[in-house]
Design an enzyme around this catalytic site. Structure first.
Site, mmCIF file in Angstrom:
data_model
loop_
_atom_site.group_PDB
_atom_site.id
_atom_site.type_symbol
_atom_site.label_atom_id
_atom_site.label_comp_id
_atom_site.label_asym_id
_atom_site.label_seq_id
_atom_site.Cartn_x
_atom_site.Cartn_y
_atom_site.Cartn_z
ATOM 1 N N HIS A 149 33.035 64.501 63.077
ATOM 2 C CA HIS A 149 32.331 65.400 63.989
ATOM 3 C C HIS A 149 30.863 65.023 64.017
ATOM 4 C CE1 HIS A 149 32.092 68.994 66.452
ATOM 5 N NE2 HIS A 149 30.981 69.315 65.811
ATOM 6 N N SER A 166 28.774 68.874 70.421
ATOM 7 C CA SER A 166 29.559 69.984 69.889
ATOM 8 C C SER A 166 29.436 71.213 70.791
ATOM 9 C CB SER A 166 29.131 70.261 68.445
ATOM 10 O OG SER A 166 30.055 71.085 67.780
ATOM 11 N N ASP A 217 38.263 64.062 64.044
ATOM 12 C CA ASP A 217 37.254 65.127 64.012
ATOM 13 C C ASP A 217 37.875 66.396 63.430
ATOM 14 O OD1 ASP A 217 35.467 67.245 64.643
ATOM 15 O OD2 ASP A 217 34.718 66.157 66.390
#
Length: 337
Positions: free
Chosen positions: A293, A137, A264
């Site tokens: 995610h 991320s 996501d």
């Protein structure tokens, strides 16, 4: 890099981006990872904490966590366990202020703080012959941004990298997070960020006023109020533009895997850079239909993201070792792909 990556096929009941995002975050536990902590002093007087695990080896995987995470998050521990099983020493670094102790300066971490990653990599290379970088991320954007900034001048001992669930276009992803269906994620992030803003204001007279943060509902508001002015950006937009990894993917010169799930909920369409992957042979883009995610849940460990990252980095290391004339299997166990 020519490598066969297994497809991701989740259980039928997990073909939901939101379930994939939430369930492992709340319920996954990863055992068998014991960290030894080292404090790395930085040139500006601050520090980051490094958590080491895995066998002694000439090759090290440096792992960066996501927004408001730490090296103790299950997704980091899962990746550390899988890479350790494959013969990698692992250095999971905690971004500034994320190791359980506030950092010393007003500045903190952000998506483009590549100077901190560079310091971690240089520390690792003092004692090891090969390093790979992995990021999730926000930590994935930082990692890919660093790789792109290195370009052709990258240290030859850096053998490759992996980014998982990476918002490579920060502006577009921040806008996507404004949707009502993402509000629960946004509120959770902002609650944690507000707490840090209050803590900073209590120690630094020139810190931004934390009061406006109580009414914030978007990354644009927070980044405009805190991230941008504290870290030398003119605005939230300027921060996103200068920190995003997307513009520098063309400059990556080592094998890199970017794995972003199409469902996501944190990512905008521009976070699936098919053009960059087509034009740069060093960039492998995997876009499974499911995964959420930082999800990619499997019935048994390792999760899909951990399995493909391990396979990819083993291949990148072997290619680098062969190119340098060393014996690639010197510290590598038999393939367990």
């Amino acid at each position: 890099m020519d490598i066969d990556l297994p497809p991701y096929r989740p259980p039928l009941w997990l073909r939901s981006g939101h379930l994939q995002t939430v369930l492992p975050s709340l319920f996954r536990r990863v055992d068998g990872v014991d960290y030894d902590r080292e404090r790395l002093e930085l040139a500006d007087g601050d520090f980051v904490d490094l958590d080491w695990t895995g066998p002694m080896s000439e090759r090290v995987a440096v792992i960066a966590h996501g927004l408001e995470g730490s090296a103790d998050r299950a997704y980091v521990r899962g990746m550390a366990r899988e890479l350790s099983r494959r013969g990698w020493r692992v250095c999971a670094w905690n971004l500034r202020g994320c190791s359980g102790e506030p950092n010393r300066l007003l500045r903190t971490y952000h998506s483009g703080a590549t100077d901190d990653l560079d310091a971690v990599v240089q520390r690792v290379l003092r004692d090891h012959k090969a390093v790979a970088v992995v990021g999730f991320s926000l930590g994935g954007n930082l990692t890919l941004r660093w790789l792109g900034e290195q370009g052709g001048a990258i240290d030859p001992r850096v053998v490759g990298g992996v980014g998982i669930s990476v918002p490579v276009d920060l502006a577009a992803s921040s806008q996507a997070m404004d949707a009502w269906s993402r509000r629960i994620y946004m509120l959770r992030f902002l609650r944690s960020l507000r707490e840090k803003l209050v803590e900073k204001a209590g120690r630094f007279p020139d810190a931004p006023d934390p009061a406006p943060a109580a009414g914030m509902t978007s990354f644009r508001e927070f980044d405009a109020h805190f991230t941008a002015p504290v870290h030398g950006f003119e605005s939230a937009q300027d921060y996103w533009t200068r920190a995003s990894a997307l513009p520098v993917l063309a400059d990556v010169r080592v094998p890199v895997l970017l794995a972003n799930a199409l469902d996501d909920p944190f990512l905008a369409p521009t976070c699936f850079p098919y053009g960059a992957a087509r034009d740069n042979p060093n960039l492998t883009l995997a876009t499974p239909a499911w995964g959420g995610h930082v999800g990619f849940v499997q019935r048994r460990s390792p999760f899909w993201s951990e399995r493909v990252a391990g396979r990819f980095l083993d291949a990148a290391y072997s290619r680098s070792a062969s190119a340098s004339g060393s014996v690639a299997s010197r510290s590598a166990p038999p393939s367990t792909a």
